[in-house]
Design a protein around this motif. Structure first.
Motif, mmCIF file in Angstrom:
data_model
loop_
_atom_site.group_PDB
_atom_site.id
_atom_site.type_symbol
_atom_site.label_atom_id
_atom_site.label_comp_id
_atom_site.label_asym_id
_atom_site.label_seq_id
_atom_site.Cartn_x
_atom_site.Cartn_y
_atom_site.Cartn_z
ATOM 1 N N VAL A 25 0.860 -1.181 0.000
ATOM 2 C CA VAL A 25 0.000 0.000 0.000
ATOM 3 C C VAL A 25 0.898 1.232 0.000
ATOM 4 C CG1 VAL A 25 -1.797 1.288 1.192
ATOM 5 C CG2 VAL A 25 -1.789 -1.220 1.293
ATOM 6 N N TYR A 26 0.687 2.122 -0.966
ATOM 7 C CA TYR A 26 1.471 3.349 -1.082
ATOM 8 C C TYR A 26 0.549 4.523 -0.764
ATOM 9 C CZ TYR A 26 4.395 -0.003 -3.494
ATOM 10 O OH TYR A 26 5.138 -1.117 -3.804
ATOM 11 N N THR A 27 0.971 5.381 0.144
ATOM 12 C CA THR A 27 0.086 6.420 0.660
ATOM 13 C C THR A 27 0.639 7.818 0.419
ATOM 14 O OG1 THR A 27 1.099 6.410 2.872
ATOM 15 C CG2 THR A 27 -0.702 4.852 2.469
ATOM 16 N N THR A 28 -0.277 8.761 0.205
ATOM 17 C CA THR A 28 0.044 10.188 0.152
ATOM 18 C C THR A 28 -1.108 10.947 0.802
ATOM 19 O OG1 THR A 28 -0.943 10.365 -2.056
ATOM 20 C CG2 THR A 28 1.448 10.084 -1.942
ATOM 21 N N ASP A 29 -0.823 12.135 1.296
ATOM 22 C CA ASP A 29 -1.863 12.988 1.885
ATOM 23 C C ASP A 29 -2.504 13.828 0.797
ATOM 24 O OD1 ASP A 29 -1.390 12.066 4.474
ATOM 25 O OD2 ASP A 29 0.166 13.563 4.849
ATOM 26 N N GLU A 30 -3.836 13.821 0.744
ATOM 27 C CA GLU A 30 -4.584 14.562 -0.262
ATOM 28 C C GLU A 30 -5.730 15.325 0.395
ATOM 29 O OE1 GLU A 30 -3.623 14.689 -3.329
ATOM 30 O OE2 GLU A 30 -2.255 12.964 -3.488
ATOM 31 N N LEU A 87 -8.907 16.729 4.668
ATOM 32 C CA LEU A 87 -7.632 16.043 4.522
ATOM 33 C C LEU A 87 -7.829 14.549 4.736
ATOM 34 C CD1 LEU A 87 -4.493 16.213 4.265
ATOM 35 C CD2 LEU A 87 -4.434 16.389 6.765
ATOM 36 N N PHE A 88 -7.241 13.724 3.871
ATOM 37 C CA PHE A 88 -7.345 12.284 4.033
ATOM 38 C C PHE A 88 -6.073 11.624 3.507
ATOM 39 C CE2 PHE A 88 -8.628 12.899 -0.304
ATOM 40 C CZ PHE A 88 -8.258 11.748 -0.987
ATOM 41 N N GLU A 89 -5.904 10.360 3.823
ATOM 42 C CA GLU A 89 -4.763 9.585 3.358
ATOM 43 C C GLU A 89 -5.191 8.787 2.133
ATOM 44 O OE1 GLU A 89 -1.611 7.307 5.922
ATOM 45 O OE2 GLU A 89 -3.185 5.870 5.381
ATOM 46 N N PHE A 90 -4.598 9.127 0.993
ATOM 47 C CA PHE A 90 -4.904 8.437 -0.262
ATOM 48 C C PHE A 90 -4.077 7.164 -0.311
ATOM 49 C CE2 PHE A 90 -4.344 8.357 -5.089
ATOM 50 C CZ PHE A 90 -5.575 7.739 -5.293
ATOM 51 N N TYR A 144 -8.474 7.021 3.447
ATOM 52 C CA TYR A 144 -8.598 6.837 4.898
ATOM 53 C C TYR A 144 -8.720 8.196 5.568
ATOM 54 C CZ TYR A 144 -7.439 5.829 9.743
ATOM 55 O OH TYR A 144 -7.470 5.758 11.122
ATOM 56 N N TYR A 145 -9.819 8.376 6.315
ATOM 57 C CA TYR A 145 -10.080 9.611 7.054
ATOM 58 C C TYR A 145 -9.820 9.343 8.530
ATOM 59 C CZ TYR A 145 -12.174 11.538 2.825
ATOM 60 O OH TYR A 145 -12.376 12.013 1.544
ATOM 61 N N LEU A 155 -12.664 4.614 3.021
ATOM 62 C CA LEU A 155 -13.694 4.584 1.995
ATOM 63 C C LEU A 155 -13.181 3.878 0.744
ATOM 64 C CD1 LEU A 155 -15.098 8.230 2.275
ATOM 65 C CD2 LEU A 155 -15.743 6.179 3.582
ATOM 66 N N SER A 156 -14.025 3.043 0.150
ATOM 67 C CA SER A 156 -13.663 2.322 -1.064
ATOM 68 C C SER A 156 -14.900 2.136 -1.923
ATOM 69 C CB SER A 156 -13.048 0.958 -0.716
ATOM 70 O OG SER A 156 -13.970 0.154 -0.018
ATOM 71 N N ASP A 157 -14.692 1.785 -3.193
ATOM 72 C CA ASP A 157 -15.793 1.520 -4.127
ATOM 73 C C ASP A 157 -16.784 2.668 -4.189
ATOM 74 O OD1 ASP A 157 -14.731 -0.997 -4.765
ATOM 75 O OD2 ASP A 157 -15.674 -1.879 -2.986
ATOM 76 N N ILE A 158 -16.255 3.895 -4.244
ATOM 77 C CA ILE A 158 -17.088 5.084 -4.434
ATOM 78 C C ILE A 158 -16.477 5.868 -5.593
ATOM 79 C CG2 ILE A 158 -18.176 7.093 -3.347
ATOM 80 C CD1 ILE A 158 -17.500 5.925 -0.651
ATOM 81 N N PRO A 159 -16.770 5.478 -6.838
ATOM 82 C CA PRO A 159 -16.116 6.066 -8.008
ATOM 83 C C PRO A 159 -16.231 7.577 -8.096
ATOM 84 C CG PRO A 159 -17.308 4.083 -8.622
ATOM 85 C CD PRO A 159 -17.699 4.398 -7.195
ATOM 86 N N ASN A 160 -17.394 8.138 -7.690
ATOM 87 C CA ASN A 160 -17.560 9.583 -7.805
ATOM 88 C C ASN A 160 -16.744 10.359 -6.785
ATOM 89 O OD1 ASN A 160 -19.164 8.608 -5.742
ATOM 90 N ND2 ASN A 160 -20.736 10.184 -5.997
ATOM 91 N N HIS A 161 -16.061 9.631 -5.888
ATOM 92 C CA HIS A 161 -15.105 10.251 -4.966
ATOM 93 C C HIS A 161 -13.676 9.820 -5.278
ATOM 94 C CE1 HIS A 161 -17.580 12.433 -2.006
ATOM 95 N NE2 HIS A 161 -18.514 11.517 -2.278
#
Length: 289
Positions: free
Chosen positions: A86-91, A98-101, A161-162, A169-175
């Motif tokens: 899993v590779y993470t960045t802050d977005e 703010l969340f962890e992508f 990840y919030y 959150l997963s499987d929410i294409p519009n996000h």
């Protein structure tokens, strides 16, 4: 591109001067493992088979020593694989939160290819006789062009990840949170001019008075980093976050991330054949015949 064009013009002028005084002309072809060599933090990298063709010019200094230069064209490639991780960045999302992508990959493979025009400048030592031992030592300048990365991933999962609500959150294409299977993408990266230490050795055989066949091995060891640091930004994700979906998105090449733990240097080694045409050195005052 302008730098390459200027370098080529100067190279052709230089080679033209050498050619006018050349005592022997040669054509060469080689094949071996050649590409970018580097260590990666969370995977591994391997050179792939490539090759080089070219023309060379030899200027004798005495019976045993000669200066060699020329113009060559080569193909280079390497294959990088990443560990399933899993590779993470802050977005920041569209709501300003703010969340962890999180980018989860399975079966990540990337093949980097490029071509290069190379100009050798080497000193040759050779023995005497119909069959000769030779050793060439010196360096090469490589002008890379046409770099392309082909990226394949068995599965790519994008989640967010919030931390404030401890939810992923997963499987929410519009996000912008989706899962893709068999993802394929391409990327292009500009590379630095490379400088390498070069060596060649083997045996040569006289075919007739004016033709000699060289067989042997070669190695080129790059001394500078070909990865352009100005293209690299801290914590570049494998794929940029996009809350509008990813149908037109491209992955970022390994060469544009900071996951390479050491310099990306040119490396090449393998076998080489060369045919040399022209007169042979007879010594001071005798010229060539």
């Amino acid at each position: 591109m302008k730098t390459i064009k200027n370098s080529l013009v100067l190279s052709f002028i230089f080679l033209g001067i050498i050619f006018c005084n050349a005592q022997q002309i040669s054509i060469l072809a080689n094949a071996g493992m050649q590409g970018l060599s580097y260590k990666i933090n969370d995977g591994n990298n391997k050179l792939k088979i490539g090759g080089r063709i070219g023309v060379g010019y030899t200027y004798f200094l005495n019976y045993h020593l000669a200066i060699i230069t020329g113009l060559e064209l080569g193909a280079y490639s390497n294959k990088t694989t990443l560990n399933d991780a899993v590779y993470t960045t802050d977005e920041i999302d569209t709501e300003g939160e703010l969340f962890e992508f999180r980018v989860k990959t399975k079966g990540y493979k990337e093949e980097n290819k490029f071509n290069a025009i190379s100009i050798p400048l080497m000193l040759q030592y050779r023995t005497m006789g119909d069959t000769q031992f030779y050793f060439n030592g010196g360096g090469r300048v490589f002008l890379p062009f046409g770099q392309k990365s082909n990226i394949n991933i068995n599965q790519l999962q994008l989640t967010g990840y919030y931390a404030d609500v401890n939810a992923e959150l997963s499987d929410i294409p519009n996000h912008g949170f989706e899962t893709f299977d068999n993802w394929k993408s391409t990327s292009k990266t500009k590379l630095n001019t490379a400088f390498a230490l070069s060596a060649e050795t083997g045996l040569s055989f006289e075919l007739n008075d004016n033709i000699r066949l060289y067989t042997g091995i070669y190695i080129d060891y790059g001394v500078n980093d070909m990865q352009k640091k100005e293209q690299i930004k801290t914590d570049v994700p494998l794929i940029n976050y996009n809350d509008n979906g990813y149908s037109d998105r491209q992955l970022n090449s390994i060469l544009k991330t900071n996951r390479i733990s050491e310099s990306a240097k040119l490396m090449a080694y393998g076998i080489q054949l060369k045919l040399e045409f022209g007169s042979r050195y007879r010594g001071k005052g005798c010229g060539c015949y």
